[in-house]
Design an enzyme around this catalytic site. Sequence first.
Site, PDB file in Angstrom:
ATOM      1  N   TYR A   1      47.460  28.860  33.497  1.00 30.97           N
ATOM      2  CA  TYR A   1      46.893  29.002  32.152  1.00 30.97           C
ATOM      3  C   TYR A   1      47.957  29.373  31.124  1.00 30.97           C
ATOM      4  O   TYR A   1      47.720  29.331  29.919  1.00 30.97           O
ATOM      5  CB  TYR A   1      45.785  30.058  32.133  1.00 30.97           C
ATOM      6  CG  TYR A   1      44.560  29.681  32.952  1.00 30.97           C
ATOM      7  CD1 TYR A   1      44.264  28.350  33.234  1.00 30.97           C
ATOM      8  CD2 TYR A   1      43.702  30.656  33.442  1.00 30.97           C
ATOM      9  CE1 TYR A   1      43.154  28.011  33.983  1.00 30.97           C
ATOM     10  CE2 TYR A   1      42.581  30.318  34.189  1.00 30.97           C
ATOM     11  CZ  TYR A   1      42.321  28.990  34.463  1.00 30.97           C
ATOM     12  OH  TYR A   1      41.219  28.653  35.196  1.00 30.97           O
TER      13      TYR A   1
ATOM     14  N   LYS B   1      47.492  27.654  47.900  1.00 30.43           N
ATOM     15  CA  LYS B   1      47.525  26.307  48.495  1.00 30.43           C
ATOM     16  C   LYS B   1      48.967  26.032  48.926  1.00 30.43           C
ATOM     17  O   LYS B   1      49.631  25.134  48.389  1.00 30.43           O
ATOM     18  CB  LYS B   1      47.035  25.264  47.484  1.00 30.43           C
ATOM     19  CG  LYS B   1      45.559  25.370  47.168  1.00 30.43           C
ATOM     20  CD  LYS B   1      44.689  24.678  48.205  1.00 30.43           C
ATOM     21  CE  LYS B   1      44.834  23.167  48.135  1.00 30.43           C
ATOM     22  NZ  LYS B   1      44.091  22.496  49.216  1.00 30.43           N
TER      23      LYS B   1
ATOM     24  N   ASP C   1      41.032  26.433  49.265  1.00 27.07           N
ATOM     25  CA  ASP C   1      39.853  25.561  49.443  1.00 27.07           C
ATOM     26  C   ASP C   1      39.035  26.020  50.648  1.00 27.07           C
ATOM     27  O   ASP C   1      37.802  26.074  50.598  1.00 27.07           O
ATOM     28  CB  ASP C   1      40.255  24.085  49.556  1.00 27.07           C
ATOM     29  CG  ASP C   1      41.351  23.834  50.577  1.00 27.07           C
ATOM     30  OD1 ASP C   1      42.071  24.787  50.961  1.00 27.07           O
ATOM     31  OD2 ASP C   1      41.501  22.675  51.002  1.00 27.07           O
TER      32      ASP C   1
ATOM     33  N   ASP D   1      39.822  32.541  39.130  1.00 27.15           N
ATOM     34  CA  ASP D   1      38.799  32.221  38.142  1.00 27.15           C
ATOM     35  C   ASP D   1      37.596  31.569  38.845  1.00 27.15           C
ATOM     36  O   ASP D   1      36.439  31.956  38.654  1.00 27.15           O
ATOM     37  CB  ASP D   1      39.428  31.248  37.126  1.00 27.15           C
ATOM     38  CG  ASP D   1      38.625  31.137  35.848  1.00 27.15           C
ATOM     39  OD1 ASP D   1      37.597  31.816  35.734  1.00 27.15           O
ATOM     40  OD2 ASP D   1      39.032  30.361  34.969  1.00 27.15           O
TER      41      ASP D   1
ATOM     42  N   ASP E   1      33.862  33.598  40.221  1.00 24.55           N
ATOM     43  CA  ASP E   1      32.561  33.164  39.704  1.00 24.55           C
ATOM     44  C   ASP E   1      31.643  32.717  40.841  1.00 24.55           C
ATOM     45  O   ASP E   1      30.441  32.981  40.818  1.00 24.55           O
ATOM     46  CB  ASP E   1      32.737  32.012  38.705  1.00 24.55           C
ATOM     47  CG  ASP E   1      32.943  32.539  37.287  1.00 24.55           C
ATOM     48  OD1 ASP E   1      33.097  33.765  37.132  1.00 24.55           O
ATOM     49  OD2 ASP E   1      32.944  31.734  36.350  1.00 24.55           O
TER      50      ASP E   1
END
Length: 375
Positions: free
Chosen positions: A143, A199, A232, A256, A260
Amino acid sequence: MTAPYSLLVLPGDGIGPEVMAEVVKVIDWFQANRGMSFDVSHDLVGGSAYDKHGVPLADETMAKAQQVDAVLLGAVGGPKYDDLDFSLKPERGLLRLRKEMDLFANLRPAQCFDALADFSSLKREVVTGLDILIVRELTSGIYFGEPRGIHDDNNTPENEGGRVGINTQRYTSGEIRRVARSAFELAKRRGNRVCSMEKANVMESGILWREEVQWVHDNEYPDVELSHMYADNGAMQLVRNPRQFDVIVTDNLFGDLLSDAAAMLTGSLGMLPSASLGAPMENGRPKALYEPVHGSAPDIAGQGKANPIACILSFAMALRYSFDQGDAAAELERAVEKVLADGARTADLMGPGGGTPVSTSEMGDRIVAALSTRT
Ligand code: NAD
């Protein structure tokens, strides 16, 4: 009596002041009954600060936030401020706090209260007793990384439209090590287990992440159990068997998404607290901002319908992580659990199983009463 803990209370906009009023009742209870002393000051943030000062966070408020042991924030925003210039929007006040306090570790607990297990999108038996903490790196990563932007590119048959969009995932060792340290410190006060997610199979920044978290573990926290997982797979495991986790530490982007997803394991937005922590101050306490995950809920503001529990649980996090009062935090969480088990429900919690409808202030009163029955 403890030495006074300094607390800056910023109720904000919409339901912020309503839910914060209930937290103040809880603070008063701990002062009166648990030998704690809080030096509480109140100030404005967001739209309410704009109305008074013409900016969403006054410089004096920012300076105060830098000095106190912890900041407790309600929520900011509302339709009244939608047309303001971007730099004056209520959210900029919150972003300024996070940025100038350099709050690099965002803590999002996902805790399932038994009485609300049927609100989860998962089966009751999968979420009952769930208590995990996701630590998300908040100030770096994709970001913020450079280069970024949308640029013209060759308009070729392979690139119809002729543009390219770029974001860069970039992490330094230092950025990874400091958030890893936060995660290990937090794990020591909980189940003593950290699972780091990245990852590393497809991203170099993921390889560095894994190596640096392992380094911090081996050199500084060898007694905390550490595991690594591809993010993942982590997403899959979170919905398959979330109770396998204690503390999860991950980067800004994966955090993020994963926080959630984890939030929905527990049901309502009105139940979710959060904390953002920075580097330790001179007194050893981390810079800290505590706030509910929800926004200012303009659709229900001023109607006594808001659920104050997310904000009250944010204060419980302050007790645990800023003031080292883990027993008091647990006591407050048990009081919330008792009130829910007794059937008290704000409107957002009316669902499977029914319950007794209560207003924002009745919910706060019941939680204080539940604390009192434990003295
Ligand atoms: P929101 O979280 O305010 O509301 C989403 C829905 O959840 C609404 O229906 C609301 O009534 C309900 N809800 C939220 N909190 C609740 C509570 N404690 N009790 C009961 N019901 C609750 O999100 P939104 O509607 O997308 O945004 C409203 C405003 O809040 C916008 O201005 C937005 O920018 C701002 N916002 C602020 C923050 C923050 O301060 N951290 C976070 C998100 C949104």
